[in-house]
Scaffold this motif. Structure first.
Motif, PDB file in Angstrom:
ATOM      1  N   THR A 121      40.117 -12.208 -21.002  1.00 18.87           N
ATOM      2  CA  THR A 121      40.001 -11.156 -19.985  1.00 18.87           C
ATOM      3  C   THR A 121      39.259 -11.607 -18.727  1.00 18.87           C
ATOM      4  OG1 THR A 121      37.983 -10.321 -21.048  1.00 18.87           O
ATOM      5  CG2 THR A 121      40.082  -9.319 -21.696  1.00 18.87           C
ATOM      6  N   GLN A 122      38.346 -12.581 -18.875  1.00 21.56           N
ATOM      7  CA  GLN A 122      37.505 -12.970 -17.745  1.00 21.56           C
ATOM      8  C   GLN A 122      37.722 -14.411 -17.283  1.00 21.56           C
ATOM      9  OE1 GLN A 122      35.369 -10.574 -16.267  1.00 21.56           O
ATOM     10  NE2 GLN A 122      36.648  -9.340 -17.651  1.00 21.56           N
ATOM     11  N   ARG A 123      38.438 -15.208 -18.089  1.00 20.49           N
ATOM     12  CA  ARG A 123      38.722 -16.615 -17.770  1.00 20.49           C
ATOM     13  C   ARG A 123      37.461 -17.455 -17.620  1.00 20.49           C
ATOM     14  NH1 ARG A 123      43.067 -16.905 -19.943  1.00 20.49           N
ATOM     15  NH2 ARG A 123      43.295 -18.996 -18.998  1.00 20.49           N
ATOM     16  N   ASN A 132      29.045  -8.682 -13.753  1.00 19.50           N
ATOM     17  CA  ASN A 132      29.715  -7.385 -13.762  1.00 19.50           C
ATOM     18  C   ASN A 132      29.597  -6.776 -15.151  1.00 19.50           C
ATOM     19  OD1 ASN A 132      32.135  -7.920 -15.452  1.00 19.50           O
ATOM     20  ND2 ASN A 132      32.747  -9.275 -13.760  1.00 19.50           N
ATOM     21  N   ARG A 133      29.903  -5.509 -15.280  1.00 21.47           N
ATOM     22  CA  ARG A 133      29.627  -4.766 -16.500  1.00 21.47           C
ATOM     23  C   ARG A 133      30.383  -5.297 -17.722  1.00 21.47           C
ATOM     24  NH1 ARG A 133      27.714   0.227 -16.559  1.00 21.47           N
ATOM     25  NH2 ARG A 133      26.274  -0.688 -15.062  1.00 21.47           N
ATOM     26  N   LEU A 134      31.675  -5.613 -17.562  1.00 26.26           N
ATOM     27  CA  LEU A 134      32.460  -6.072 -18.701  1.00 26.26           C
ATOM     28  C   LEU A 134      31.951  -7.406 -19.217  1.00 26.26           C
ATOM     29  CD1 LEU A 134      34.790  -5.631 -20.633  1.00 26.26           C
ATOM     30  CD2 LEU A 134      36.329  -6.658 -18.932  1.00 26.26           C
ATOM     31  N   ARG A 135      31.642  -8.315 -18.315  1.00 28.05           N
ATOM     32  CA  ARG A 135      31.117  -9.609 -18.736  1.00 28.05           C
ATOM     33  C   ARG A 135      29.774  -9.450 -19.437  1.00 28.05           C
ATOM     34  NH1 ARG A 135      32.625 -13.589 -13.605  1.00 28.05           N
ATOM     35  NH2 ARG A 135      34.890 -13.435 -13.867  1.00 28.05           N
ATOM     36  N   GLU A 136      28.977  -8.517 -18.977  1.00 28.93           N
ATOM     37  CA  GLU A 136      27.683  -8.286 -19.622  1.00 28.93           C
ATOM     38  C   GLU A 136      27.868  -7.733 -21.035  1.00 28.93           C
ATOM     39  OE1 GLU A 136      23.292  -6.393 -18.685  1.00 28.93           O
ATOM     40  OE2 GLU A 136      25.007  -5.731 -17.509  1.00 28.93           O
ATOM     41  N   LEU A 137      28.835  -6.857 -21.219  1.00 27.19           N
ATOM     42  CA  LEU A 137      29.109  -6.324 -22.551  1.00 27.19           C
ATOM     43  C   LEU A 137      29.582  -7.431 -23.489  1.00 27.19           C
ATOM     44  CD1 LEU A 137      30.862  -2.949 -21.635  1.00 27.19           C
ATOM     45  CD2 LEU A 137      28.579  -3.249 -22.609  1.00 27.19           C
ATOM     46  N   PHE A 138      30.467  -8.297 -23.000  1.00 30.28           N
ATOM     47  CA  PHE A 138      30.908  -9.435 -23.811  1.00 30.28           C
ATOM     48  C   PHE A 138      29.723 -10.343 -24.144  1.00 30.28           C
ATOM     49  CE2 PHE A 138      35.491  -8.877 -22.507  1.00 30.28           C
ATOM     50  CZ  PHE A 138      35.993  -8.855 -23.799  1.00 30.28           C
ATOM     51  N   TYR A 139      28.864 -10.545 -23.183  1.00 30.96           N
ATOM     52  CA  TYR A 139      27.696 -11.401 -23.387  1.00 30.96           C
ATOM     53  C   TYR A 139      26.826 -10.870 -24.527  1.00 30.96           C
ATOM     54  CZ  TYR A 139      23.113 -13.499 -22.432  1.00 30.96           C
ATOM     55  OH  TYR A 139      21.906 -14.151 -22.550  1.00 30.96           O
ATOM     56  N   TRP A 140      26.514  -9.589 -24.504  1.00 37.50           N
ATOM     57  CA  TRP A 140      25.636  -9.034 -25.526  1.00 37.50           C
ATOM     58  C   TRP A 140      26.319  -8.952 -26.886  1.00 37.50           C
ATOM     59  CZ3 TRP A 140      20.726  -9.253 -25.085  1.00 37.50           C
ATOM     60  CH2 TRP A 140      20.136  -9.212 -23.818  1.00 37.50           C
ATOM     61  N   LEU A 141      27.615  -8.724 -26.901  1.00 36.20           N
ATOM     62  CA  LEU A 141      28.335  -8.753 -28.170  1.00 36.20           C
ATOM     63  C   LEU A 141      28.301 -10.161 -28.765  1.00 36.20           C
ATOM     64  CD1 LEU A 141      30.036  -7.309 -30.265  1.00 36.20           C
ATOM     65  CD2 LEU A 141      32.065  -7.775 -28.867  1.00 36.20           C
ATOM     66  N   THR A 142      28.445 -11.171 -27.919  1.00 35.41           N
ATOM     67  CA  THR A 142      28.361 -12.554 -28.368  1.00 35.41           C
ATOM     68  C   THR A 142      26.970 -12.873 -28.887  1.00 35.41           C
ATOM     69  OG1 THR A 142      30.035 -13.204 -26.740  1.00 35.41           O
ATOM     70  CG2 THR A 142      28.681 -14.958 -27.686  1.00 35.41           C
ATOM     71  N   VAL A 143      25.952 -12.427 -28.167  1.00 34.58           N
ATOM     72  CA  VAL A 143      24.569 -12.659 -28.600  1.00 34.58           C
ATOM     73  C   VAL A 143      24.334 -12.044 -29.977  1.00 34.58           C
ATOM     74  CG1 VAL A 143      22.152 -12.093 -28.119  1.00 34.58           C
ATOM     75  CG2 VAL A 143      23.647 -12.882 -26.275  1.00 34.58           C
ATOM     76  N   LEU A 144      24.828 -10.819 -30.187  1.00 32.54           N
ATOM     77  CA  LEU A 144      24.684 -10.170 -31.497  1.00 32.54           C
ATOM     78  C   LEU A 144      25.377 -10.990 -32.589  1.00 32.54           C
ATOM     79  CD1 LEU A 144      23.822  -7.811 -33.274  1.00 32.54           C
ATOM     80  CD2 LEU A 144      25.899  -6.606 -32.566  1.00 32.54           C
ATOM     81  N   CYS A 145      26.556 -11.496 -32.289  1.00 33.85           N
ATOM     82  CA  CYS A 145      27.280 -12.311 -33.268  1.00 33.85           C
ATOM     83  C   CYS A 145      26.514 -13.582 -33.609  1.00 33.85           C
ATOM     84  CB  CYS A 145      28.663 -12.674 -32.735  1.00 33.85           C
ATOM     85  SG  CYS A 145      29.828 -11.304 -32.655  1.00 33.85           S
ATOM     86  N   THR A 146      25.910 -14.216 -32.610  1.00 29.54           N
ATOM     87  CA  THR A 146      25.176 -15.450 -32.870  1.00 29.54           C
ATOM     88  C   THR A 146      23.974 -15.198 -33.770  1.00 29.54           C
ATOM     89  OG1 THR A 146      23.744 -15.291 -30.902  1.00 29.54           O
ATOM     90  CG2 THR A 146      25.865 -16.431 -30.655  1.00 29.54           C
ATOM     91  N   GLY A 264      28.286  -4.525 -11.978  1.00 28.91           N
ATOM     92  CA  GLY A 264      29.717  -4.331 -12.005  1.00 28.91           C
ATOM     93  C   GLY A 264      30.333  -4.197 -10.624  1.00 28.91           C
ATOM     94  N   THR A 265      29.473  -4.171  -9.540  1.00 27.18           N
ATOM     95  CA  THR A 265      30.035  -3.982  -8.218  1.00 27.18           C
ATOM     96  C   THR A 265      30.378  -5.309  -7.562  1.00 27.18           C
ATOM     97  OG1 THR A 265      27.804  -3.994  -7.252  1.00 27.18           O
ATOM     98  CG2 THR A 265      28.756  -1.858  -7.869  1.00 27.18           C
ATOM     99  N   ARG A 266      29.908  -6.404  -8.131  1.00 28.33           N
ATOM    100  CA  ARG A 266      30.221  -7.706  -7.567  1.00 28.33           C
ATOM    101  C   ARG A 266      31.098  -8.479  -8.513  1.00 28.33           C
ATOM    102  NH1 ARG A 266      25.321 -10.608  -4.662  1.00 28.33           N
ATOM    103  NH2 ARG A 266      26.824 -12.234  -5.115  1.00 28.33           N
ATOM    104  N   GLN A 267      31.945  -9.266  -7.985  1.00 21.51           N
ATOM    105  CA  GLN A 267      32.831 -10.111  -8.776  1.00 21.51           C
ATOM    106  C   GLN A 267      32.395 -11.550  -8.615  1.00 21.51           C
ATOM    107  OE1 GLN A 267      35.144  -8.983 -10.872  1.00 21.51           O
ATOM    108  NE2 GLN A 267      34.511  -6.916 -10.291  1.00 21.51           N
ATOM    109  N   SER A 268      32.375 -12.276  -9.672  1.00 21.80           N
ATOM    110  CA  SER A 268      31.970 -13.666  -9.604  1.00 21.80           C
ATOM    111  C   SER A 268      33.028 -14.493  -8.889  1.00 21.80           C
ATOM    112  CB  SER A 268      31.755 -14.212 -11.023  1.00 21.80           C
ATOM    113  OG  SER A 268      31.548 -15.598 -10.949  1.00 21.80           O
TER     114      SER A 268
END
Length: 271
Positions: A121-123, A132-146, A264-268
């Motif tokens: 989804t984010q490449r 942005n918000r979606l990347r942050e959600l993926f980040y924290w889900l990954t952290v929880l998995c680790t 979430g208002t800025r795009q990388s």
């Protein structure tokens, strides 16, 4: 490393030596404190899980709704993830009766799936792109998995493989040198090196904490108790985070606190 100007809008810290020290402190504290609460006869495992989940959701809500990186907010969220991640892995093994090898393999598959969805989804899986918000959600889900995976892997090495907590600590210390050496001397991709090291810090810190704390007849180390070790590691963690906060305030650009950009208002621009 990104410059301070480039990282201001991001929600994660710069990756420095003190970052890894703080991360190891959260793993050790999360392991010992989770064991102290989860195996407390007065609380019970189910109530402990609910308490851990409530703490996690509250800390993540604050972290995600902040407009920029705030050290104590970020590290409190990591600590909450550490506690609940440990409880989650223990729940699979102790309550559901899942063998340690099975829970370890399952959590490896879950983490790979999260990485795949994040990249699809984010490449990118680069933590420097968490803006942005979606990347942050993926980040924290990954952290929880680790954290959950690290708990299962650490117990698998110590119990199923029969290494014990002290030998497991040295094994994981050796493993964590692989991405460090690979990145430093052999051109290992920095994103792969980061997530490899980030995942291994969990069983490393947890094995050390277990060696220090787990009481008889379950422990094979110093057996000082999960409560006292939680207190000591909690104080150490608070001190490290205070140092991080002090350094962050000294190096932040003048007027940064007045600039607030909703997440979430800025795009990388980095892909």
């Amino acid at each position: 490393m990104r410059t301070r100007a480039a990282t201001t809008a991001m929600k994660v810290p710069e990756i420095t030596l003190v970052f890894w020290i703080a991360k190891l402190c959260t793993t050790g504290f999360g392991e010992s404190f989770s064991d102290y609460v989860f195996f407390n006869d007065y609380i019970g495992q189910h109530l402990a899980m609910l308490m851990g989940l409530g703490l996690l959701l509250a800390c993540l809500a604050v972290q995600i709704t902040t407009a920029k990186y705030i050290p104590w907010v970020y590290w409190l969220a990591v600590t909450a993830v550490s506690i609940f991640g440990t409880m989650s892995a223990d729940f699979l093994n102790k309550d559901l009766g899942m063998p340690l090898y099975a829970s370890t393999l399952m959590l490896v598959a879950v983490q790979i799936a999260v990485f795949a969805a994040w990249y699809a989804t984010q490449r990118t899986l680069d933590v420097h792109s968490i803006d942005n918000r979606l990347r942050e959600l993926f980040y924290w889900l990954t952290v929880l998995c680790t954290f959950a995976l690290g708990t299962a892997a650490g117990d698998f090495a110590a119990v199923t493989l029969g290494l014990g907590t002290l030998a497991s600590s040295f094994v994981f210390l050796g493993i964590i040198l692989i991405p460090a050496a690979g990145y430093r001397w052999f051109g290992l991709n920095e994103v792969l090196a980061f997530w490899f090291a980030y995942t291994i810090t969990r069983p490393l810190g947890a094995s050390v904490a277990d060696w220090l704390s787990v009481p008889a007849p379950y422990g094979d180390g110093l057996q000082w108790g999960t409560g006292p070790i939680s207190l000591v590691l909690g104080i150490l963690l608070a001190g490290v985070v205070a140092l991080i906060g002090s350094r962050h305030r000294r190096t932040a650009p003048e007027g940064e606190s007045a600039r607030s950009h909703p997440a979430g208002t800025r795009q990388s621009s980095r892909r």
